[in-house]
Design a protein around this motif. Sequence first.
Motif, short mmCIF file in Angstrom:
data_model
loop_
_atom_site.label_atom_id
_atom_site.label_comp_id
_atom_site.label_asym_id
_atom_site.label_seq_id
_atom_site.Cartn_x
_atom_site.Cartn_y
_atom_site.Cartn_z
N VAL A 1 26.52 31.63 57.91
CA VAL A 1 26.91 30.31 57.06
C VAL A 1 25.91 29.47 56.90
O VAL A 1 25.17 29.07 58.12
CB VAL A 1 28.18 29.74 57.55
CG1 VAL A 1 28.69 28.65 56.60
CG2 VAL A 1 29.23 30.55 57.68
N ASP A 2 25.19 29.14 55.88
CA ASP A 2 24.25 28.41 55.64
C ASP A 2 22.90 28.81 56.45
O ASP A 2 22.12 27.96 57.21
CB ASP A 2 24.30 26.75 55.92
CG ASP A 2 25.32 26.24 54.78
OD1 ASP A 2 25.44 26.72 53.68
OD2 ASP A 2 26.28 25.54 55.20
N GLY A 3 22.95 30.18 56.68
CA GLY A 3 21.65 30.50 57.53
C GLY A 3 21.94 30.84 58.88
O GLY A 3 21.02 31.29 59.52
N LYS A 4 23.25 30.27 59.55
CA LYS A 4 23.46 30.26 60.80
C LYS A 4 24.48 31.40 60.86
O LYS A 4 25.62 31.17 60.29
CB LYS A 4 23.81 28.98 61.41
CG LYS A 4 24.11 28.86 62.71
CD LYS A 4 24.69 27.35 63.02
CE LYS A 4 25.05 27.27 64.53
NZ LYS A 4 25.42 25.98 64.60
N TRP A 5 24.61 32.31 62.03
CA TRP A 5 25.58 33.09 62.37
C TRP A 5 26.74 32.32 63.27
O TRP A 5 26.32 31.48 64.17
CB TRP A 5 25.35 34.18 63.29
CG TRP A 5 24.07 35.22 62.57
CD1 TRP A 5 22.96 35.39 62.73
CD2 TRP A 5 24.70 36.07 61.76
NE1 TRP A 5 22.54 36.46 61.89
CE2 TRP A 5 23.50 37.02 61.34
CE3 TRP A 5 26.07 36.74 61.21
CZ2 TRP A 5 23.68 38.03 60.26
CZ3 TRP A 5 26.22 37.55 60.11
CH2 TRP A 5 24.95 38.26 59.81
N LEU A 6 27.93 32.36 62.62
CA LEU A 6 28.81 31.88 63.17
C LEU A 6 29.94 33.24 63.65
O LEU A 6 30.35 33.91 62.96
CB LEU A 6 29.60 30.90 62.69
CG LEU A 6 28.87 29.54 62.14
CD1 LEU A 6 29.65 28.69 61.37
CD2 LEU A 6 28.48 28.96 63.41
N VAL A 7 30.92 32.94 64.64
CA VAL A 7 31.93 33.93 65.00
C VAL A 7 33.01 33.68 64.06
O VAL A 7 33.39 32.53 63.65
CB VAL A 7 32.54 33.58 66.36
CG1 VAL A 7 33.73 34.54 66.59
CG2 VAL A 7 31.54 33.66 67.44
N SER A 8 33.40 34.72 63.20
CA SER A 8 34.57 34.58 62.35
C SER A 8 35.62 35.27 62.66
O SER A 8 36.64 35.01 61.86
CB SER A 8 33.93 35.32 60.90
OG SER A 8 33.58 36.49 61.16
N HIS A 9 35.73 36.05 63.63
CA HIS A 9 37.04 36.88 63.96
C HIS A 9 36.62 37.17 65.52
O HIS A 9 35.77 37.71 65.67
CB HIS A 9 37.53 37.89 63.18
CG HIS A 9 38.83 38.45 63.08
ND1 HIS A 9 39.12 39.38 64.04
CD2 HIS A 9 39.72 38.02 62.75
CE1 HIS A 9 40.48 39.56 63.94
NE2 HIS A 9 40.98 38.78 62.87
N GLN A 10 38.02 37.46 66.25
CA GLN A 10 37.79 37.88 67.56
C GLN A 10 38.93 38.86 67.79
O GLN A 10 40.05 38.30 67.55
CB GLN A 10 37.63 36.67 68.77
CG GLN A 10 36.39 36.13 68.72
CD GLN A 10 36.27 35.21 69.63
OE1 GLN A 10 35.79 35.54 70.73
NE2 GLN A 10 36.89 34.06 69.72
N THR A 11 38.97 39.93 68.38
CA THR A 11 39.99 40.91 68.81
C THR A 11 39.77 41.30 70.22
O THR A 11 38.84 41.79 70.38
CB THR A 11 40.25 41.94 67.55
OG1 THR A 11 40.29 41.57 66.43
CG2 THR A 11 41.34 42.89 68.20
N ALA A 12 40.58 40.90 71.01
CA ALA A 12 40.51 41.47 72.31
C ALA A 12 41.41 42.58 72.70
O ALA A 12 42.59 42.74 72.13
CB ALA A 12 41.03 40.09 73.27
N SER A 13 40.92 43.47 73.77
CA SER A 13 41.61 44.54 74.26
C SER A 13 40.87 44.82 75.43
O SER A 13 40.32 44.01 76.05
CB SER A 13 41.33 45.64 73.21
OG SER A 13 40.02 46.26 73.29
N THR A 14 41.67 45.78 76.20
CA THR A 14 41.17 46.22 77.39
C THR A 14 40.13 47.56 77.42
O THR A 14 40.38 48.21 76.50
CB THR A 14 42.25 46.27 78.57
OG1 THR A 14 43.10 47.42 78.20
CG2 THR A 14 42.75 44.96 78.77
N PHE A 15 39.41 47.60 78.39
CA PHE A 15 38.79 48.86 78.62
C PHE A 15 38.91 49.60 80.02
O PHE A 15 39.32 48.99 80.90
CB PHE A 15 37.26 48.81 78.02
CG PHE A 15 36.36 48.04 79.15
CD1 PHE A 15 35.73 48.59 79.96
CD2 PHE A 15 36.27 46.74 78.87
CE1 PHE A 15 34.47 47.99 80.58
CE2 PHE A 15 35.49 46.04 79.79
CZ PHE A 15 34.83 46.76 80.57
#
Length: 125
Positions: free
Chosen positions: A111-125
């Motif tokens: 966004v306007d040349g800057k990376w931003l987090v747009s979505h997060q999905t959590a799980s376990t490994f």
Amino acid sequence: MMKSDIEAITSIYRHVNDAMVAKNTAKLSELIKSDTVLVHITGYVQPIKDWLAQIEFGEMTYYSWEEKSIEDIQISGDRASLVGRSNVRARIWGAGPSTWSLQIKMEFERVDGKWLVSHQTASTF
């Protein structure tokens, strides 16, 4: 895939984790788009503003995180994603404190040349 973009999104992943532990919701607000959601391990879809409020009020308390890996980095134009794995010690909604092997699929938008987090999905490994 530009090295600077890879460095930017991996850095954001680490800064988000650091800010969670520091309870720095102002920093989290700078790194995450205000209209994004966090999909929890349980499947609960939470608006980011609610998650930030729960961090501020101690309903979600993150004590530490230890990075295990960053994998599956994808960059296409103004969209990107990665999968981060870490051990996270936290008290979530009164449960814990416990340590989870947490995997986050973190998606980004430039966004306007800057990376931003747009979505997060959590799980376990």
